[in-house]
Design a protein around this motif. Structure first.
Motif, PDB file in Angstrom:
ATOM      1  N   ALA A 163       0.578  -1.324  -0.179  1.00  0.00           N
ATOM      2  CA  ALA A 163       0.164  -0.043   0.417  1.00  0.00           C
ATOM      3  C   ALA A 163       0.900   0.909  -0.182  1.00  0.00           C
ATOM      4  CB  ALA A 163      -0.778  -0.032   1.349  1.00  0.00           C
ATOM      5  N   HIS A 164       2.046   1.088   0.799  1.00  0.00           N
ATOM      6  CA  HIS A 164       2.630   2.426   0.995  1.00  0.00           C
ATOM      7  C   HIS A 164       3.467   2.858  -0.181  1.00  0.00           C
ATOM      8  CE1 HIS A 164       6.124   5.080   2.400  1.00  0.00           C
ATOM      9  NE2 HIS A 164       6.866   5.154   2.125  1.00  0.00           N
ATOM     10  N   LYS A 165       3.814   1.563  -1.026  1.00  0.00           N
ATOM     11  CA  LYS A 165       4.714   1.897  -3.180  1.00  0.00           C
ATOM     12  C   LYS A 165       3.351   2.496  -3.640  1.00  0.00           C
ATOM     13  CE  LYS A 165       7.526  -0.464  -4.145  1.00  0.00           C
ATOM     14  NZ  LYS A 165       8.010  -1.144  -4.863  1.00  0.00           N
ATOM     15  N   ILE A 166       2.191   2.009  -3.717  1.00  0.00           N
ATOM     16  CA  ILE A 166       1.139   2.056  -4.247  1.00  0.00           C
ATOM     17  C   ILE A 166       0.609   3.809  -4.668  1.00  0.00           C
ATOM     18  CG2 ILE A 166      -1.478   2.588  -4.486  1.00  0.00           C
ATOM     19  CD1 ILE A 166      -1.361  -0.706  -4.619  1.00  0.00           C
ATOM     20  N   LEU A 167       0.439   4.677  -3.202  1.00  0.00           N
ATOM     21  CA  LEU A 167       1.144   5.686  -2.403  1.00  0.00           C
ATOM     22  C   LEU A 167       1.772   6.486  -2.572  1.00  0.00           C
ATOM     23  CD1 LEU A 167      -1.568   5.719   0.771  1.00  0.00           C
ATOM     24  CD2 LEU A 167      -2.731   5.736  -1.811  1.00  0.00           C
ATOM     25  N   GLY A 180      -0.969   4.137 -19.161  1.00  0.00           N
ATOM     26  CA  GLY A 180      -0.100   4.226 -17.548  1.00  0.00           C
ATOM     27  C   GLY A 180       0.986   5.908 -17.925  1.00  0.00           C
ATOM     28  N   ILE A 181       0.782   6.375 -19.007  1.00  0.00           N
ATOM     29  CA  ILE A 181       1.290   7.731 -18.659  1.00  0.00           C
ATOM     30  C   ILE A 181       0.361   8.671 -17.488  1.00  0.00           C
ATOM     31  CG2 ILE A 181       2.098  10.141 -20.002  1.00  0.00           C
ATOM     32  CD1 ILE A 181       2.501   8.214 -22.032  1.00  0.00           C
ATOM     33  N   SER A 182       0.947   9.494 -16.564  1.00  0.00           N
ATOM     34  CA  SER A 182       0.924  10.423 -16.417  1.00  0.00           C
ATOM     35  C   SER A 182       1.044  11.944 -16.656  1.00  0.00           C
ATOM     36  CB  SER A 182       0.920  11.084 -14.568  1.00  0.00           C
ATOM     37  OG  SER A 182       0.955   9.140 -14.180  1.00  0.00           O
ATOM     38  N   ILE A 183      -0.312  12.557 -16.983  1.00  0.00           N
ATOM     39  CA  ILE A 183      -0.648  13.493 -17.473  1.00  0.00           C
ATOM     40  C   ILE A 183      -0.963  15.113 -16.934  1.00  0.00           C
ATOM     41  CG2 ILE A 183      -1.540  14.557 -19.450  1.00  0.00           C
ATOM     42  CD1 ILE A 183      -2.979  11.788 -20.414  1.00  0.00           C
ATOM     43  N   MET A 184      -0.054  15.924 -17.133  1.00  0.00           N
ATOM     44  CA  MET A 184      -0.306  17.841 -16.522  1.00  0.00           C
ATOM     45  C   MET A 184      -0.634  18.777 -17.134  1.00  0.00           C
ATOM     46  SD  MET A 184       2.245  19.205 -14.418  1.00  0.00           S
ATOM     47  CE  MET A 184       2.521  18.878 -12.868  1.00  0.00           C
ATOM     48  N   MET A 185      -1.257  19.205 -18.078  1.00  0.00           N
ATOM     49  CA  MET A 185      -1.415  20.145 -18.638  1.00  0.00           C
ATOM     50  C   MET A 185      -2.203  21.776 -18.297  1.00  0.00           C
ATOM     51  SD  MET A 185      -5.297  18.912 -20.373  1.00  0.00           S
ATOM     52  CE  MET A 185      -5.032  20.966 -21.318  1.00  0.00           C
ATOM     53  N   ALA A 186      -0.990  22.752 -18.581  1.00  0.00           N
ATOM     54  CA  ALA A 186      -1.341  23.909 -18.692  1.00  0.00           C
ATOM     55  C   ALA A 186      -2.269  23.993 -19.433  1.00  0.00           C
ATOM     56  CB  ALA A 186      -0.088  25.421 -18.810  1.00  0.00           C
ATOM     57  N   TRP A 218       2.372  14.894  -6.528  1.00  0.00           N
ATOM     58  CA  TRP A 218       1.906  14.456  -7.551  1.00  0.00           C
ATOM     59  C   TRP A 218       2.052  13.041  -7.167  1.00  0.00           C
ATOM     60  CZ3 TRP A 218       3.443  15.600 -13.608  1.00  0.00           C
ATOM     61  CH2 TRP A 218       2.767  14.740 -14.405  1.00  0.00           C
ATOM     62  N   VAL A 219       0.317  12.118  -7.301  1.00  0.00           N
ATOM     63  CA  VAL A 219       0.654  10.079  -6.782  1.00  0.00           C
ATOM     64  C   VAL A 219       0.049   9.731  -8.419  1.00  0.00           C
ATOM     65  CG1 VAL A 219       0.580  11.235  -4.612  1.00  0.00           C
ATOM     66  CG2 VAL A 219      -1.773  10.662  -5.955  1.00  0.00           C
ATOM     67  N   PRO A 220       0.354   8.651  -8.073  1.00  0.00           N
ATOM     68  CA  PRO A 220      -0.161   7.870  -9.338  1.00  0.00           C
ATOM     69  C   PRO A 220      -1.773   7.959  -9.549  1.00  0.00           C
ATOM     70  CG  PRO A 220       2.076   6.474  -8.499  1.00  0.00           C
ATOM     71  CD  PRO A 220       0.965   7.870  -7.080  1.00  0.00           C
TER      72      PRO A 220
END
Length: 510
Positions: free
Chosen positions: A6-10, A217-223, A36-38
């Motif tokens: 659980a710790h690894k997931i968070l 599986g890609i995490s996304i951030m957009m302005a 920023w978390v998964p």
């Protein structure tokens, strides 16, 4: 064991802890904290586009941290696995960034392109095709998902694979940049206003595209703007006054709850005193017809870009030019602006004079004020902002002659009207992209031309700057009886002075 799992997931992907960033003596961020978390995809909004863009630069490590720390947990295993291969590695290897502008190079990767080059068939061969560009971009990693075939399908680029990258429309270039970013097979995808320049249909599909990317599986951030947050973005970070004002779930975000997202920043009020000193007048143009086209056809090889387009624009008329990405809008404008040599083989008259009757390009350009995303892309960034504005008096990409004191005062008056006179001495490359765009808009307007060609002029501007510019264009056209051709994919960006419309679809006027 379950607690460890659980710790690894968070465990966060990346964090910023009490970060302070100073650039050119100015504090940009302080007391900046971010986690920023998964499973999270972030939309970054704020009181200015520049602040949003700078936050992405901080996340990428392009703006050095003066205080505090950025910790990239997501790259821990990658860095450990490659620690002994004798090469330099960074967490940035696993980040793909889509900027507001492309950085295309020639085939030998040694020269930049110039604006008119995209309309000269003899020069097109110096650039890669879309397919060549994508193949040169691929980075294969363990368990890589994205390949050329998949990105061609996702961004509907199949029909463009043999097209030279410098002949792409603004929207097509944006799709290519997004495709190239995926071919890096990153862990994090950062995008700076990726929806700007996309037509309505592509924007409508963009949320679905992002969902497919996230599923890989890609995490996304957009302005982005507060009004354009796709559903897949489940977290919203609101930047204000050098730090995060709040970080909320997308489901609870309401831009109306954050008044600074909507308020008018300093420098965008239309100062009537300044406006009165901009050299405008109510003299009616001596031209009867600004544009006359009859059955105009433009081809590159077997590819037809414009197909028997006819169009007449009388002096003082205000037009909106509409159409999807790749419809032929930029090519049509290039025929008017004197940049496309195929104008000589078509029946075209500009300012009551037939093309090819002995007129020079400079005689055409002296009557035109012009701005476009492509001009911005290729405009030299080494001159000062004041020089950029002054160059509009001479229709050159940069200032290469001595100016009078009166011309300098006039340029500063235009910069003051746009709230950018404090940037006069800075190089264009030193100021944010939205301020660069304001410089180019002032450049287009400085000589009060008979014809204004404004191609996506509000691209990259804040909401308040856009409304200010719309009001200014309408006032100028009403005061000076200018003719206007205005291009935008957003109806809300079109000035209320516009009362004529022309629409292109696949090179045909409809």
């Amino acid at each position: 064991m379950q607690e460890i799992a659980a710790h690894k997931i968070l465990q966060p992907l990346i964090t910023a802890q009490d970060v302070k960033v100073i650039k050119e003596g100015q504090t940009i961020f302080e007391n900046l904290n971010f986690n920023w978390v998964p499973g999270e995809n972030w939309a970054i909004v704020g009181s200015s586009n520049a602040l949003n863009s700078q936050f992405l630069q901080v996340m990428m490590g392009r703006l050095p941290v003066s205080q505090g720390r950025i910790h990239a947990y997501f790259a821990t295993d990658y860095l450990a696995m490659n620690a002994d291969d004798g090469k330099f590695h960074s967490y940035r290897d696993l980040i793909a960034y889509v900027s507001p502008q492309h950085h295309f190079k020639s085939k030998n990767n040694t020269q930049d392109f110039y604006y008119q080059q995209r309309f000269n068939s003899s020069d097109v061969g110096e650039a890669l095709t879309v397919l060549e560009y994508l193949k040169a971009t691929v980075i294969t990693r363990d368990r890589s998902y994205w390949n050329v075939e998949r990105v061609l399908d996702l961004f509907q680029l199949e029909k463009l694979i043999d097209k030279s990258i410098i002949t792409l429309s603004n929207g097509e270039s944006r799709r290519l940049m997004l495709a190239a970013a995926l071919l890096r097979n990153p862990s994090l995808l950062l995008m700076d206003n990726p929806m700007v320049g996309l037509d309505r249909e592509t924007r409508a599909q963009f949320g679905k595209i992002l969902a497919i990317i996230a599923q890989s599986g890609i995490s996304i951030m957009m302005a982005t703007s507060p009004q354009e947050i796709p559903d897949i973005m489940n977290r919203v970070g609101i930047l204000h006054e050098k730090t995060f004002y709040e970080q909320v779930n997308r489901s609870t975000f309401n831009a109306n709850n954050f008044t600074f997202l909507m308020e008018q920043p300093a420098g965008t009020d239309l100062d009537q005193t300044v406006f009165a000193g901009l050299g405008l007048n109510n003299k009616v143009s001596s031209f009867r017809y600004i544009i006359q086209m009859r059955d105009v056809t433009i081809k590159y090889g077997e590819k037809v870009i414009l197909n028997k387009v006819s169009w007449e624009v009388k002096s003082g008329e205000c037009w909106a030019l509409r159409g999807q990405n790749g419809a032929g809008k930029s090519t049509l404008l290039s025929l008017i602006n004197g940049d496309n040599p195929q104008a000589y083989s078509n029946d075209i008259s500009l300012f009551d004079r037939k093309r090819g009757s002995g007129e020079s390009i400079w005689q055409i350009k002296k009557n035109i004020g012009f701005v476009s995303p492509e001009l911005h892309q290729f405009f030299p960034k080494t001159q000062s902002c004041l020089q950029v504005v002054l160059s509009g008096l001479f229709d050159t990409s940069g200032l290469f002659r001595t100016v009078t004191e009166h011309q300098k005062v006039l340029a500063l008056q235009w910069m003051k009207a746009f709230g950018i006179d404090h940037l006069a001495g800075k190089r264009l490359s030193q100021v944010p992209l939205n301020m660069q765009r304001l410089c180019l808009l002032a450049r287009a307007l400085i000589k009060n031309p008979a014809l204004l060609i404004l191609d996506e002029p509000c691209q990259g501007l804040d909401h308040q700057q856009r409304d200010f510019f719309k009001a200014m264009v309408s006032t100028i056209c009403r005061t000076s009886h200018n003719t206007l051709v205005y291009v935008s994919h957003y109806l809300e960006e079109i000035p209320d002075v516009v009362d004529h419309f022309i629409t292109l679809e696949k090179g045909i006027r409809i």
